[in-house]
Motif scaffolding. Sequence first.
Motif, short mmCIF file in Angstrom:
data_model
loop_
_atom_site.label_atom_id
_atom_site.label_comp_id
_atom_site.label_asym_id
_atom_site.label_seq_id
_atom_site.Cartn_x
_atom_site.Cartn_y
_atom_site.Cartn_z
N GLN A 100 19.67 66.18 9.97
CA GLN A 100 20.84 66.50 10.66
C GLN A 100 21.27 67.77 10.55
O GLN A 100 21.83 68.38 9.69
CB GLN A 100 21.89 65.60 10.17
CG GLN A 100 21.49 64.09 10.24
CD GLN A 100 20.94 63.51 11.27
OE1 GLN A 100 21.70 63.80 12.42
NE2 GLN A 100 19.75 62.83 11.45
N ARG A 101 20.91 68.65 11.64
CA ARG A 101 21.53 69.95 11.62
C ARG A 101 23.02 70.04 11.69
O ARG A 101 23.49 70.98 11.05
CB ARG A 101 21.19 70.51 13.24
CG ARG A 101 21.50 71.86 13.37
CD ARG A 101 20.93 72.42 14.75
NE ARG A 101 21.40 73.76 15.14
CZ ARG A 101 21.02 74.30 16.02
NH1 ARG A 101 20.16 73.80 17.12
NH2 ARG A 101 21.48 75.33 16.21
N THR A 121 27.65 72.34 8.39
CA THR A 121 29.03 71.70 7.60
C THR A 121 28.69 72.29 6.26
O THR A 121 29.51 72.82 5.55
CB THR A 121 29.22 70.41 7.67
OG1 THR A 121 29.44 69.87 9.00
CG2 THR A 121 30.44 70.06 6.68
N LEU A 122 27.38 71.92 5.55
CA LEU A 122 27.41 72.49 4.24
C LEU A 122 27.26 74.03 3.96
O LEU A 122 27.71 74.60 3.27
CB LEU A 122 25.88 71.79 3.56
CG LEU A 122 25.70 72.03 2.13
CD1 LEU A 122 26.75 71.57 1.42
CD2 LEU A 122 24.28 71.40 1.86
N ASP A 123 26.54 74.73 5.03
CA ASP A 123 26.61 75.88 4.96
C ASP A 123 27.99 76.65 5.08
O ASP A 123 28.32 77.65 4.14
CB ASP A 123 25.88 76.39 6.28
CG ASP A 123 25.73 78.10 6.11
OD1 ASP A 123 25.21 78.55 5.35
OD2 ASP A 123 26.10 78.77 7.29
N ARG A 124 28.80 76.07 5.67
CA ARG A 124 30.46 76.62 5.82
C ARG A 124 31.13 76.23 4.61
O ARG A 124 31.79 77.21 3.82
CB ARG A 124 31.25 75.90 6.89
CG ARG A 124 30.93 76.26 8.28
CD ARG A 124 31.82 75.88 9.31
NE ARG A 124 31.94 74.48 9.40
CZ ARG A 124 31.29 73.75 10.26
NH1 ARG A 124 30.17 74.50 10.91
NH2 ARG A 124 31.38 72.40 10.16
N ARG A 179 19.22 71.47 -0.85
CA ARG A 179 17.68 71.38 -1.11
C ARG A 179 17.27 70.18 -0.11
O ARG A 179 16.34 70.27 0.77
CB ARG A 179 17.30 70.91 -2.44
CG ARG A 179 17.19 71.91 -3.40
CD ARG A 179 16.49 71.45 -4.84
NE ARG A 179 17.27 70.55 -5.38
CZ ARG A 179 18.12 70.76 -6.40
NH1 ARG A 179 18.55 72.00 -6.72
NH2 ARG A 179 18.84 69.72 -6.97
N VAL A 180 18.06 69.22 0.04
CA VAL A 180 17.90 67.99 0.98
C VAL A 180 17.65 68.59 2.29
O VAL A 180 16.78 68.20 3.34
CB VAL A 180 18.83 66.81 0.98
CG1 VAL A 180 18.56 65.89 2.08
CG2 VAL A 180 18.68 66.23 -0.40
N VAL A 181 18.91 69.44 2.81
CA VAL A 181 18.76 69.82 4.28
C VAL A 181 17.99 71.12 4.58
O VAL A 181 18.42 71.51 5.52
CB VAL A 181 20.39 69.86 4.51
CG1 VAL A 181 21.18 68.62 4.60
CG2 VAL A 181 21.29 71.08 3.99
N GLN A 182 17.53 71.53 3.37
CA GLN A 182 16.93 72.69 3.42
C GLN A 182 17.65 73.93 4.13
O GLN A 182 17.57 74.66 5.15
CB GLN A 182 15.73 72.60 4.32
CG GLN A 182 14.67 71.57 3.88
CD GLN A 182 13.35 71.38 4.62
OE1 GLN A 182 13.52 71.84 5.96
NE2 GLN A 182 12.17 71.00 4.37
N LEU A 183 18.87 74.07 3.46
CA LEU A 183 19.71 75.33 3.80
C LEU A 183 19.32 76.53 3.54
O LEU A 183 18.48 76.95 2.57
CB LEU A 183 21.28 75.26 2.86
CG LEU A 183 22.09 75.79 3.28
CD1 LEU A 183 22.93 75.31 4.50
CD2 LEU A 183 23.35 75.80 2.22
#
Length: 391
Positions: free
Chosen positions: A359-360, A365-368, A385-389
């Motif tokens: 999910q992009r 959202t996590l990046d913010r 780690r899960v979303v490969q930030l």
Amino acid sequence: MAGTNLGERIQRARKLAGLTQRELAALSGVSFSLISKLEQGERQDARLETVRKIAAALHVSTTRLVASGPEDGPTEETTDRWLPVRRALVTDDAPDLPEEPTPEGVRQALDGALTLNSQARYTELADVLPALIRDARVVTDLDPAERELHTHVMLVVGSVLVQHRQFDTAEQLLDQTLGYTESTPQRATAVSTWCWSLLRRGRLAEAREKAVYWADELEPRRLTRASPADLAGWGWLLLRAAAAASRDNRDGEARTALRYAKAAATAIGTGERRVKGDPLRKVFGSPTIARKQAEHATITDRPDQVLALAASIPSNSTNDHRRHLLDVAHAQERMRQHTEAVETLWKLQQEAPEWLAQQRYAKETLDRLVRKRRTLTPEMRALARVVQLPL
């Protein structure tokens, strides 16, 4: 717009509107940095909701800015994972099997595939689908009366392929299926899934037109006498029309489609349930409509309304509800409820890590959230780690 990419079209529309980049940023709520990077070609795409904000500020439709959607192509990993499934769809050779598959066996395998999909166990799902496709074809060849079962399998495969960005293959399969099935629920499912694919590709006008056309074609003559399956199929087409209209800055059309979809849900009854006859076993009902109203509020930048609607929506384990929780996390971040936003994302990670990793929306959202913290909690590091930030 005459530009050849998103950045050039934004720049052209901005100049025609007589705005500077900073003025466009202030009007749209999109960062000056992102607008600058898009126009300079440092960024090639943006989330559809971001493009919608820019389009609204420029008083143009989102469609005029979007040439191909931000998800208009699979990653190398998903291409490799689903290659055996795509091959199974085009293989017509009769398999040399030790024993012939049975309709009951195919139904059991289909139930198992739907369970894997609902649990977001995609690696296992990719392994079992080629055999399911083969067996469904053999069963239909042996007994043409089992065509409906084969169609169910094809619709499930089409939905899975859209989920994993195999858009071209999915749309070809859905088009073929739509061409031969006469079942109203199956036709509604095929079109609804096709519209979902178009939405993910940013082809908003095409998605809206297809959804509206088929909603008109399949509208029950009398809601009070229609079957739950027919009502749910019609309702989902209206929800696709609303989603496309919302993203294309057609707020009035979106509200109208949502109102009719709510009428379909009301005619089915209270609550939310899986409707017999729906090949994808999707749920439909008043909570479904509330989730889509929250999505509309997200797109139109009303995070407070998203959270107000979310408070009364019961939880379930469908991908549709998981997508709703991403809207909730986004709204919580916008309302500066940072701890709650992390908790919402963490809940998704615990329930469906493979789904969340794709999910992009979750990544952005996590990046913010990460940018607003000097130090990260263990949960935030795990989510990264899960979303490969990206670093």
